[in-house]
Design a protein around this motif. Structure first.
Motif, short mmCIF file in Angstrom:
data_model
loop_
_atom_site.label_atom_id
_atom_site.label_comp_id
_atom_site.label_asym_id
_atom_site.label_seq_id
_atom_site.Cartn_x
_atom_site.Cartn_y
_atom_site.Cartn_z
N ALA A 281 1.01 -1.09 0.38
CA ALA A 281 -0.17 -0.53 -0.15
C ALA A 281 1.18 1.12 -0.59
CB ALA A 281 -0.56 0.30 1.25
N SER A 282 2.29 1.06 0.60
CA SER A 282 2.99 2.36 0.74
C SER A 282 3.85 1.53 0.90
CB SER A 282 2.23 3.23 1.53
OG SER A 282 2.88 2.77 3.23
N ILE A 283 5.46 2.59 0.69
CA ILE A 283 6.73 1.80 0.38
C ILE A 283 6.88 3.67 1.82
CG2 ILE A 283 9.28 1.90 0.05
CD1 ILE A 283 7.39 -0.81 -0.62
N ALA A 284 7.75 3.63 3.11
CA ALA A 284 8.16 3.71 3.84
C ALA A 284 9.31 3.95 4.05
CB ALA A 284 7.40 3.93 5.83
N VAL B 285 -0.88 1.72 12.18
CA VAL B 285 -0.23 1.00 10.89
C VAL B 285 1.25 2.04 10.42
CG1 VAL B 285 -1.24 0.21 8.99
CG2 VAL B 285 0.85 -0.73 9.78
N ASP B 286 0.61 3.00 9.69
CA ASP B 286 1.50 3.96 9.12
C ASP B 286 2.22 4.73 10.40
OD1 ASP B 286 0.49 3.81 6.61
OD2 ASP B 286 -1.82 4.91 6.90
N ASP B 287 1.27 4.89 11.94
CA ASP B 287 2.02 5.54 12.74
C ASP B 287 3.24 3.92 13.08
OD1 ASP B 287 2.59 7.33 14.60
OD2 ASP B 287 2.50 5.13 16.41
N ALA B 288 3.50 2.92 12.59
CA ALA B 288 4.03 2.13 13.38
C ALA B 288 5.04 2.51 12.46
CB ALA B 288 3.60 0.01 13.50
N ALA B 289 5.09 1.95 10.82
CA ALA B 289 6.03 2.11 9.80
C ALA B 289 6.84 3.61 10.37
CB ALA B 289 5.04 2.29 8.26
N VAL B 290 6.31 4.80 10.55
CA VAL B 290 7.22 6.14 10.77
C VAL B 290 8.35 5.39 11.64
CG1 VAL B 290 7.37 7.83 11.64
CG2 VAL B 290 5.79 7.36 10.01
N ARG B 291 7.74 4.94 13.11
CA ARG B 291 8.41 4.35 14.31
C ARG B 291 9.93 3.95 13.81
NH1 ARG B 291 4.88 2.78 19.06
NH2 ARG B 291 3.45 3.26 17.31
N ALA B 292 9.29 2.33 13.27
CA ALA B 292 9.79 1.73 12.37
C ALA B 292 10.83 2.22 11.18
CB ALA B 292 9.88 0.69 11.71
N GLN B 293 10.35 2.99 11.05
CA GLN B 293 12.46 3.00 10.01
C GLN B 293 12.98 4.12 10.75
OE1 GLN B 293 9.07 5.96 7.73
NE2 GLN B 293 10.92 7.00 7.04
N HIS B 294 12.58 5.26 11.73
CA HIS B 294 13.49 5.60 12.21
C HIS B 294 14.79 4.80 13.68
CE1 HIS B 294 11.14 9.03 12.14
NE2 HIS B 294 11.72 9.16 10.99
N THR B 295 14.40 3.15 13.15
CA THR B 295 15.43 2.46 13.42
C THR B 295 16.76 2.31 13.10
OG1 THR B 295 13.31 1.20 14.76
CG2 THR B 295 15.50 0.44 15.11
N ALA B 296 17.73 2.56 13.62
CA ALA B 296 18.96 2.98 13.10
C ALA B 296 19.20 1.72 12.12
CB ALA B 296 20.41 3.29 14.06
N HIS C 223 16.47 -1.16 6.95
CA HIS C 223 16.93 -0.51 5.89
C HIS C 223 15.32 -0.17 5.07
CE1 HIS C 223 17.59 -4.47 3.11
NE2 HIS C 223 17.62 -4.31 4.95
N ARG C 224 14.50 -0.68 5.41
CA ARG C 224 13.52 -0.97 4.37
C ARG C 224 11.88 -1.53 5.20
NH1 ARG C 224 14.08 -5.29 0.12
NH2 ARG C 224 15.73 -3.81 -0.20
N VAL C 225 10.97 -0.38 4.82
CA VAL C 225 10.12 -0.50 5.25
C VAL C 225 8.60 -0.53 4.89
CG1 VAL C 225 8.72 0.29 7.78
CG2 VAL C 225 11.04 0.57 7.82
N GLY C 226 7.84 -0.94 4.90
CA GLY C 226 6.25 -0.85 4.37
C GLY C 226 5.12 -1.71 4.73
N VAL C 227 3.89 -1.05 3.98
CA VAL C 227 3.07 -1.23 4.22
C VAL C 227 2.39 -2.23 3.96
CG1 VAL C 227 0.42 -0.67 5.37
CG2 VAL C 227 2.71 1.02 6.16
N LEU C 228 1.93 -3.53 3.86
CA LEU C 228 1.22 -3.90 2.73
C LEU C 228 0.30 -4.30 2.97
CD1 LEU C 228 4.31 -7.25 2.78
CD2 LEU C 228 3.99 -5.20 0.76
N VAL C 229 -1.12 -5.61 1.83
CA VAL C 229 -2.20 -5.28 2.03
C VAL C 229 -1.81 -6.92 2.86
CG1 VAL C 229 -4.55 -5.87 0.76
CG2 VAL C 229 -2.71 -3.55 -0.15
N GLY C 230 -2.19 -7.06 4.29
CA GLY C 230 -2.09 -8.53 3.90
C GLY C 230 -2.71 -8.45 5.81
N ASP D 193 12.75 -1.00 20.30
CA ASP D 193 12.47 0.29 20.06
C ASP D 193 11.73 1.26 19.22
OD1 ASP D 193 15.47 0.85 21.28
OD2 ASP D 193 16.47 0.22 20.10
N TRP D 194 11.24 0.32 18.33
CA TRP D 194 9.59 1.08 18.15
C TRP D 194 8.86 1.06 19.08
CZ3 TRP D 194 8.82 -4.39 14.35
CH2 TRP D 194 10.18 -3.77 13.76
#
Length: 327
Positions: free
Chosen positions: A139-142, A246-257, A260-267, A289-290
């Motif tokens: 659905a999106s690539i963060a 899930v969108d907020d979770a994706a933002v938090r996950a992508q800020h972990t050092a 290197h890849r974060v996305g929201v899928l349809v599933g 850390d998330w």
């Protein structure tokens, strides 16, 4: 087959790679001043890393560019696929990445002409001899590899590398112009502006301005990739999770050092996060850390990378060639 040992890169080498990750087109003099060496030494170290295929310059398809032009799917293939089948798939220009994981071969597939084309490409994987176990449409690539950085340079050094000419406020180039620039810079992201201008049929000033605007808009990112074992990152994992937001979770996950890849899928477990670490014991801390509200429901270990951003990788993570990306 045993994985060959890769010699670890030195501190100066890693600092040069980090600087090039921030600005691949920066003059050697600027990089040298940032890392505390002279330009000749920096150029010599880069030449050695490049010749040994331990680091390479590349142009990344960014999340911003994907969101405007691209449909993406994560496709899991059965581990029964042999080397010849995987090599055929690795040669497909729209298969942007392939990882051999504990669950099977995970392939990142892209298409710019709609979901029907994305489905056709997954069928092509089957025609190549692979068994498709599942297909998850994004659905999106963060976040993508384009934004991942080594943690080597200090914050002040990073600020120096990020300094660019002032934005003149002009609009971002059209997607087709960005694609043309990306194609021109594919072989050499450090191509001089005069050479790029001739390739595009424009003036040198226009060529330089178009690159700057494309990068400023997030539609083009030129950087540096590295053999992960040589940089100390010998372990990787793919994490699947659920979250109330899930969108907020994706933002938090992508800020972990380590991410290197974060996305929201349809599933059913829509959040997927790819991480690289020095040991798998780091996973517990990464997930902690998330923060609250994210439930990890599955974890796959990455056994080795096979293709990343079009680059074919050997068992030691070094580039062994590149398939130009088109999708």
């Amino acid at each position: 087959m045993d994985t060959p040992e890769t010699e670890s890169l030195g501190e100066l080498d890693l600092a040069i790679v980090h600087a090039l990750q921030i600005d691949a087109r920066a003059p050697w003099t600027k990089i040298a001043a940032t890392v505390g060496a002279d330009a000749a030494t920096v150029a010599r170290h880069w030449q050695a890393m490049s010749e040994e295929s331990l680091a390479w310059l590349t142009g990344w398809p960014t999340p911003e560019r994907w969101s405007t032009t691209t449909d993406v799917a994560m496709v899991l293939l059965d581990r029964s696929a042999d080397d010849q089948v995987i090599e055929r798939i690795a040669g497909m220009p729209w298969a942007l990445g392939i990882d051999d994981t504990s669950a099977g071969f995970l392939v990142l597939v892209a298409a710019s002409s709609g979901l029907a084309v994305l489905g056709d490409r997954v069928r092509e994987l089957e025609e190549a001899g692979a068994t498709v176990l599942r297909m998850d449409v994004a659905a999106s690539i963060a976040a993508e590899d384009s934004s991942w950085r080594l943690a080597v340079l200090s914050r002040s050094q990073q600020r120096v590398m990020r300094q660019r000419r002032d934005d003149d406020g002009s609009r971002a180039p059209r997607p087709e112009v960005v694609a043309e620039v990306a194609d021109a810079l594919d072989a050499d992201p450090r191509m001089p502006a005069a050479t790029l201008a001739r390739a595009l049929g424009v003036s040198e000033a226009t060529a330089r301005r178009t690159v700057d605007r494309s990068i400023a808009a997030g539609l083009l990112r030129l950087g540096c990739d590295v053999a992960m074992p040589a940089a100390g990152y010998r372990r990787g994992a793919v994490l699947w999770a659920r979250a109330d937001d899930v969108d907020d979770a994706a933002v938090r996950a992508q800020h972990t050092a380590q991410t290197h890849r974060v996305g929201v899928l349809v599933g059913p477990a829509p959040l997927f996060v790819c991480v690289r670490a020095r040991t798998l014991t780091a996973l517990t801390g990464i997930e902690r850390d998330w923060g609250e509200g994210i439930e990890v429901v599955d974890r796959w270990t990455v056994l080795r990378g096979i293709k990343r951003n079009g680059h074919l990788l050997d068992a030691a993570g070094r580039t062994r060639g590149r398939v130009p990306l088109t999708w």
